[in-house]
Design an enzyme around this catalytic site. Structure first.
Site, PDB file in Angstrom:
ATOM      1  N   ASP A 151     -14.714 -99.103 -19.209  1.00 59.77           N
ATOM      2  CA  ASP A 151     -15.996 -99.001 -18.553  1.00 59.77           C
ATOM      3  C   ASP A 151     -17.253 -99.141 -19.417  1.00 59.77           C
ATOM      4  O   ASP A 151     -17.228 -98.551 -20.414  1.00 59.77           O
ATOM      5  CB  ASP A 151     -16.101 -97.534 -17.686  1.00 59.77           C
ATOM      6  CG  ASP A 151     -17.216 -97.609 -16.767  1.00 59.77           C
ATOM      7  OD1 ASP A 151     -17.245 -98.251 -15.603  1.00 59.77           O
ATOM      8  OD2 ASP A 151     -18.225 -96.907 -17.061  1.00 59.77           O
ATOM      9  N   THR A 152     -18.155-100.006 -18.951  1.00 55.11           N
ATOM     10  CA  THR A 152     -19.372-100.184 -19.987  1.00 55.11           C
ATOM     11  C   THR A 152     -20.370 -99.737 -19.096  1.00 55.11           C
ATOM     12  O   THR A 152     -20.683 -99.827 -17.950  1.00 55.11           O
ATOM     13  CB  THR A 152     -19.341-101.682 -20.078  1.00 55.11           C
ATOM     14  OG1 THR A 152     -18.415-102.253 -20.809  1.00 55.11           O
ATOM     15  CG2 THR A 152     -20.772-101.973 -20.992  1.00 55.11           C
TER      16      THR A 152
END
Length: 200
Positions: free
Chosen positions: A81-82
């Protein structure tokens, strides 16, 4: 024959980055009955680094349950996840064009941070690594921002932009991991995959 690796992401960028490591994972995507967006809900006062770790581990847990529920062969499961943050403010995926423009105006002329957490479930053990980078934006003219939003590029992307897009022409400096800013830090990912025996 079971896959070498499952990737719990529909991001073409993550598939492209794993291909650089010589991997062609099988994607393990949420079904229509799953509320994948709910996993990304923010909690009041939660720091960006804590948020991205929590969301990534939640995605990993959901993906492992998905594999088991579908009766798929066992193999390591990878997810990431960013998160883009301006100070303590998390700038997620834009809801619409107005939200994308608002986000890009906040980033213009500022330095922000990009956190990408990557998690791997293998051999009954979950491992997580975090990449933290900073990105300097020059002041971007309003007409450039409007054209960028009109292109559709901001949608589905944390912070409403992609480092590999035309907006890179307004980024003089990054400190950290280019691949991490894209969505999958290759150094950290390689270490996790080596520890799990997926890569030599």
């Amino acid at each position: 024959m079971p896959p070498v690796l499952y990737l719990a992401s529909q991001s073409p960028r993550r598939l492209q980055l794993l291909a650089q490591l010589g991997l062609s994972p099988q994607t393990l995507l949420p079904g229509p009955q799953e509320d994948a967006e709910a996993l990304e809900a923010e909690r009041p006062g939660e720091p960006p680094e804590v948020y991205v770790r929590r969301v990534t581990l939640a995605k990993l847990e959901a993906a492992c349950a998905r594999r088991q529920c579908r009766g798929l062969p066992e193999a390591p499961v990878l997810c990431a996840d960013t998160t883009v943050a301006l100070g303590d403010r998390i700038l997620g995926k834009p809801a619409d064009a107005a939200d994308a423009l608002r986000t890009l105006r906040l980033l213009s002329g500022q330095t922000h941070e990009v956190f990408t957490a990557v998690a791997l479930q293998a051999g009954g053990q979950a491992r997580l690594a975090l990449s933290r980078s900073s990105v300097d934006f020059a002041a971007v003219p309003e007409e450039v921002l409007h054209a960028y939003v009109a292109s559709g590029e901001p949608f589905g992307k944390a912070g409403a932009y992609a480092i590999q897009s035309s907006l890179a022409g307004w980024i003089p400096t990054i400190r950290g991991s280019y691949s991490g800013i894209m969505g999958l830090p290759l150094y950290e990912t390689t270490q996790l995959l080596r520890d799990a025996g997926v890569l030599p």
